[in-house]
Design a protein around this motif. Structure first.
Motif, short mmCIF file in Angstrom:
data_model
loop_
_atom_site.label_atom_id
_atom_site.label_comp_id
_atom_site.label_asym_id
_atom_site.label_seq_id
_atom_site.Cartn_x
_atom_site.Cartn_y
_atom_site.Cartn_z
N LYS B 64 43.61 -35.94 -24.77
CA LYS B 64 42.14 -36.50 -25.44
C LYS B 64 41.78 -37.62 -24.46
CE LYS B 64 43.76 -35.22 -30.17
NZ LYS B 64 44.13 -35.82 -31.39
N PRO B 65 40.74 -37.26 -23.91
CA PRO B 65 40.20 -38.69 -23.16
C PRO B 65 40.12 -39.97 -23.75
CG PRO B 65 39.09 -36.41 -22.85
CD PRO B 65 39.93 -36.23 -23.94
N VAL B 66 39.60 -40.01 -25.09
CA VAL B 66 39.18 -40.99 -25.86
C VAL B 66 40.36 -41.44 -26.55
CG1 VAL B 66 36.90 -40.91 -25.71
CG2 VAL B 66 38.13 -39.61 -27.47
N ALA B 67 41.42 -41.14 -26.49
CA ALA B 67 42.66 -41.41 -27.41
C ALA B 67 43.11 -42.55 -27.31
CB ALA B 67 43.85 -40.39 -27.17
N LYS B 68 43.41 -43.60 -28.33
CA LYS B 68 43.89 -44.90 -28.03
C LYS B 68 45.40 -44.76 -27.64
CE LYS B 68 44.90 -49.05 -30.65
NZ LYS B 68 46.09 -49.30 -31.47
N ASP B 69 45.79 -45.85 -26.65
CA ASP B 69 47.01 -45.80 -26.07
C ASP B 69 47.46 -44.58 -25.32
OD1 ASP B 69 47.21 -48.41 -26.93
OD2 ASP B 69 48.59 -47.77 -28.81
N ARG B 70 46.28 -43.93 -24.73
CA ARG B 70 46.65 -42.83 -24.12
C ARG B 70 47.67 -42.75 -22.68
NH1 ARG B 70 42.44 -40.05 -19.90
NH2 ARG B 70 43.34 -37.89 -19.72
N GLN B 71 47.27 -43.95 -22.25
CA GLN B 71 48.04 -44.19 -20.94
C GLN B 71 49.47 -44.38 -21.22
OE1 GLN B 71 46.19 -46.20 -22.64
NE2 GLN B 71 46.93 -48.43 -22.59
N TYR B 72 49.81 -44.67 -22.30
CA TYR B 72 51.39 -44.79 -22.46
C TYR B 72 51.85 -43.43 -22.80
CZ TYR B 72 50.46 -49.79 -23.35
OH TYR B 72 50.02 -50.86 -23.10
N SER B 73 51.22 -42.36 -23.38
CA SER B 73 51.76 -41.21 -23.49
C SER B 73 51.88 -40.57 -21.96
CB SER B 73 50.66 -40.06 -24.46
OG SER B 73 51.08 -40.75 -25.56
N LEU B 74 50.96 -41.01 -21.06
CA LEU B 74 51.03 -40.28 -19.74
C LEU B 74 52.30 -40.83 -19.05
CD1 LEU B 74 47.21 -40.56 -18.60
CD2 LEU B 74 48.30 -38.48 -18.92
N ILE B 75 52.60 -42.17 -19.34
CA ILE B 75 53.82 -42.65 -18.79
C ILE B 75 54.82 -41.96 -19.40
CG2 ILE B 75 55.27 -44.93 -18.87
CD1 ILE B 75 52.72 -46.38 -18.86
N VAL B 76 54.84 -41.64 -20.57
CA VAL B 76 56.07 -40.84 -21.24
C VAL B 76 56.34 -39.64 -20.57
CG1 VAL B 76 57.02 -39.70 -23.23
CG2 VAL B 76 56.10 -42.07 -23.48
N LEU B 77 55.17 -38.96 -20.50
CA LEU B 77 55.24 -37.53 -19.82
C LEU B 77 55.69 -37.64 -18.22
CD1 LEU B 77 51.90 -35.87 -21.46
CD2 LEU B 77 54.40 -35.42 -22.08
N PHE B 78 55.08 -38.64 -17.70
CA PHE B 78 55.47 -38.74 -16.42
C PHE B 78 56.98 -38.87 -16.11
CE2 PHE B 78 55.99 -41.41 -12.50
CZ PHE B 78 55.47 -40.49 -11.37
N GLY B 79 57.75 -39.82 -16.94
CA GLY B 79 59.00 -40.35 -16.90
C GLY B 79 59.86 -38.94 -17.18
N ILE B 80 59.50 -38.17 -18.32
CA ILE B 80 60.13 -36.79 -18.31
C ILE B 80 60.24 -35.90 -17.22
CG2 ILE B 80 60.00 -34.69 -19.86
CD1 ILE B 80 58.98 -36.46 -22.30
N PHE B 81 59.06 -35.65 -16.70
CA PHE B 81 58.82 -34.85 -15.62
C PHE B 81 59.46 -35.31 -14.35
CE2 PHE B 81 56.08 -33.77 -11.67
CZ PHE B 81 56.17 -32.43 -11.92
N ILE B 82 59.39 -36.59 -14.13
CA ILE B 82 60.27 -36.97 -12.79
C ILE B 82 61.76 -36.61 -13.16
CG2 ILE B 82 61.01 -39.32 -11.69
CD1 ILE B 82 58.43 -38.21 -10.55
N MET B 83 62.16 -36.95 -14.28
CA MET B 83 63.77 -37.08 -14.30
C MET B 83 64.02 -35.33 -14.44
SD MET B 83 65.37 -39.65 -14.68
CE MET B 83 66.65 -39.94 -15.47
N ILE B 84 63.23 -34.63 -14.91
CA ILE B 84 63.42 -33.13 -14.95
C ILE B 84 63.44 -32.48 -13.53
CG2 ILE B 84 62.58 -30.89 -15.94
CD1 ILE B 84 61.89 -32.29 -18.43
N ILE B 85 62.56 -32.98 -12.81
CA ILE B 85 62.29 -32.44 -11.35
C ILE B 85 63.65 -33.01 -10.68
CG2 ILE B 85 61.00 -32.28 -9.26
CD1 ILE B 85 59.79 -30.75 -11.60
#
Lengths: 198, 207, 274
Positions: B64-85
């Motif tokens: 959701k482009p206008v979601a509050k604290d969206r950047q933090y969810s992106l950080i979480v997803l990035f962390g999961i992605f990096i570790m899995i790869i």
């Protein structure tokens, strides 16, 4: 200087910044931690458990019977589909059933009988008398099927005092544990990062 | 039938585990080993459900482009992605990126997060622990004796402090904990029986 | 917020600074307070010392990374003792984060004593359902862990030649930040008779005493203090010993905070009554 130590130190300080107040540095560190922790958990579960226990038996050793627990495990994912969610209860009931069946003899043997046996002490010294009194009065305190009046009331009250001694001791040890964690992080910052101590 | 099926399955597996303890016949033991293997696999897959739910939650926020604290969810997803790869495709052993992230990011942050509690314990010690009545005096007294008796400085003040701490831990505190354990054991046995017999159904989401 | 000297300052922040100083200063300026070794730690040390060479112990890393400052010194001390006495170690983890930590610790300490992977030590990896894992190893360790942490068939390692289940294991050492040693007691000791040694965080210490008194545990090594005692017995001071001065000063600070907090409380209560 090792870049890994510098990054770890910066992230450590970002988390300590919460002591002043909640802030974006803390929140960023917190979410990095959440992400990498979940990623780590997924990787370890797949590579350490699912590959040796499920994939290798089925795909390399040809043990097709392992397809059954594999399918049962995948049924847990039906929770995401509202109409089929009830099927996820089947694998859950296996886990719960096995856990309950295994727990009964284990708790009976190791926690109930062994602990009661250890309480059967000769009444030859004050410590032994206190141990027996404390076990009995704490059990009375947790027995709610009868009103805590008369002898029961006295027993329950005495039980509270013994419980307070236990909670106090546990608090003392909790302080010790939390301080130890801080010592560990301080040793990291002062030794590994800044090199101030040996 | 479908609604009651989990109850029957639970009964069968629970009774089998109980019976196997008392009758370790080679046939039942072989079956027992198989059941243990199965549960391990089912459990491991069920844990991934939790991870999948978290990923779903943060993907929804991040999309959701206008979601509050969206950047933090992106950080979480990035962390999961990096570790899995890194973990799945580039190894987990010594000198791997996966272990480097674990040692320099995950482990220090997790340890720091818990060490914050030492500060809050100190603050609570000043603001919260009041000797308001006899019970709290017992609690505070025990806490202070253990705190001083279990560190080197307690010995230096007087040897009676560590001696008192040892007695406290080995006699009244131990016995009170034992009372709790006996209660837990009785409760666990009773609840397990209720689960196997289908009386306790809350784990299925029912009443 | 409390009003002090006309300015509104936050007492909490002052306490936080005092706490940081109480820990940091003794790390920089050492006090060298003497350390007493308790009986429960001595029991564990004596038990490991009594094991003949080439015995095998199972060390389970049952912890997360949140308690690493306590867990690592505990693990290092017991691993050093085992390897020094030529005792073989089979490691595993019943909590996920313990897997990477356990592998790292074993490799590092084994390296200090020039021990060979697969012959002197082995790391099996992680299993999520701990009750089932403990029960399953009582039947057959190789069935529960067909492959080690590195993904190699464990039958390839000589350390596993004479190991089938707990009957071939001298003791299970659970390095835990929760009550995992109790699961080892419930499912491994009660059923299969294996000896259990808990190496736990200080928080968990009081929960172990009933089992220590009943003889279900060999001994108890709890927290950084327990690790420091073990290091003293080993004659090899490490991270834990170095932290003991700070542990003492921080405890003194907390006791003082409790006393001052109560004095302030009773003075205020008296003022309110007047």
């Amino acid at each position: 200087m090792d870049i890994g130590i510098t990054i770890a130190a910066i992230l450590t300080l970002a988390i300590y910044s919460f002591l002043y107040k909640d802030n974006p540095f803390y929140k960023t560190a917190e979410h990095i931690l959440l992400g990498v922790s979940v990623g780590y958990f997924v990787v370890i579960t797949i590579t350490n458990t699912l590959i040796p226990k499920l994939f290798i038996p089925i795909f390399i050793e040809g043990k097709l019977i392992y397809i059954i627990p594999g399918v049962l495990g995948l049924m847990m994912f039906l929770r995401f589909h509202r109409r089929s969610a009830q099927f996820s209860r089947i694998p859950l009931s296996i886990i719960i059933g096995v856990g309950a069946g295994a727990a009964i003899p284990a708790y009976m043997q190791a926690q109930l009988l062994a602990q009661i046996k250890a309480t059967m002490l000769p009444l030859t010294n004050l410590s032994n008398i206190i141990i027996i009194a404390a076990v009995l009065t704490v059990l009375v305190f947790f027995y709610f099927s009868r009103e805590h009046k008369g002898v029961m009331g006295f027993g329950a009250k005495a039980g509270i005092y013994f419980l307070m001694l236990f909670f106090g001791s546990t608090f003392g040890y909790t302080v010790m544990a939390r301080v130890s964690l801080l010592i560990g992080r301080m040793q990291f910052l002062l030794h590994n990062w800044l090199g101030l101590i040996n | 039938m479908l609604r009651k099926l989990p109850l029957y399955i639970c009964f069968v597996f629970g009774t089998f585990m109980l019976a196997q303890f008392f009758i370790p016949h080679p046939v039942s033991t072989a079956l027992y080993k198989m059941v243990l293997d199965w549960v391990q696999i089912i459990y491991a897959l069920s844990l991934l459900v939790g991870a999948a739910m978290l990923i779903k939650h943060h993907t929804l926020i991040a999309s959701k482009p206008v979601a509050k604290d969206r950047q933090y969810s992106l950080i979480v997803l990035f962390g999961i992605f990096i570790m899995i790869i890194t973990g799945l495709f580039f190894g987990r052993g010594n000198k791997t990126v996966f272990l480097w992230i674990f040692n320099n990011i995950q482990a220090p942050m997790q340890a720091t997060m818990f060490s914050l509690l030492s500060f809050f314990v100190a603050s609570a010690a000043y603001r919260g622990f009041r000797a308001r009545n006899a019970q709290s005096v017992f609690l505070l007294g025990a806490a202070i004796i253990v705190m001083l008796g279990k560190v080197p400085i307690g010995d230096m003040i007087t040897p009676y402090i560590p001696q008192s701490a040892d007695w406290l831990l080995n006699v009244p505190s131990m016995a009170a904990r034992r009372g709790i354990y006996i209660g837990i054991a009785l409760g666990t046995i009773a609840t397990s029986l209720r689960v196997i017999l289908g009386i306790e159904r809350t784990y299925l989401g029912g009443k | 917020m409390d009003a002090v000297g006309g300015k509104r300052i936050n007492i909490r922040h002052i306490i936080f600074i005092l706490m940081a100083l109480a820990v940091a200063l003794p790390l920089i300026f050492k006090l060298g307070l003497p350390l007493r070794v308790t009986d429960e730690v001595r029991d564990v040390y004596g038990f490991i010392d009594s094991l003949p060479e080439n015995s095998t112990v199972l060390i389970s890393f049952d912890h997360d990374t949140s308690t690493l400052p306590e867990m690592v010194p505990l693990a290092e001390a017991i691993l050093r003792h085992c390897f020094r006495n030529n005792i073989k170690v089979i490691g595993l983890a019943l909590l996920a984060e313990g897997a990477a930590v356990g592998d790292d610790n074993l490799r590092r300490i084994a390296g200090e004593y020039h021990k060979e992977y697969g012959r002197d030590y082995l790391f099996l990896g992680f299993r999520p359902q701990f009750t089932v894992a403990i029960l399953s190893m009582g039947e057959d360790i190789a069935r529960e862990f067909p492959r080690d942490y590195r993904g190699v068939d464990i039958h390839n390692y000589p350390i596993m030649n004479n190991i089938k289940n707990y009957k071939d294991i001298s003791a299970v050492i659970s390095i835990a930040d929760g009550d995992m040693p109790l699961y080892w007691i419930n499912y491994a000791q009660a059923r299969y008779g294996v000896k259990v040694i808990p190496e736990v965080t200080a928080v968990m210490a009081t929960t172990m005493y009933p089992f220590l008194q009943s003889g279900q545990l060999v001994g108890l090594v709890a927290g950084l203090k327990g690790a420091a005692e073990y290091e003293k017995l080993l004659g090899k001071p490490g991270l834990a010993s170095k932290g003991m001065d700070a542990q003492s000063t921080a405890h003194i600070l907390i006791v003082l905070l409790i006393i001052v907090g109560n004095v302030v409380y009773f003075i205020n209560r008296r003022k309110m009554r007047i």
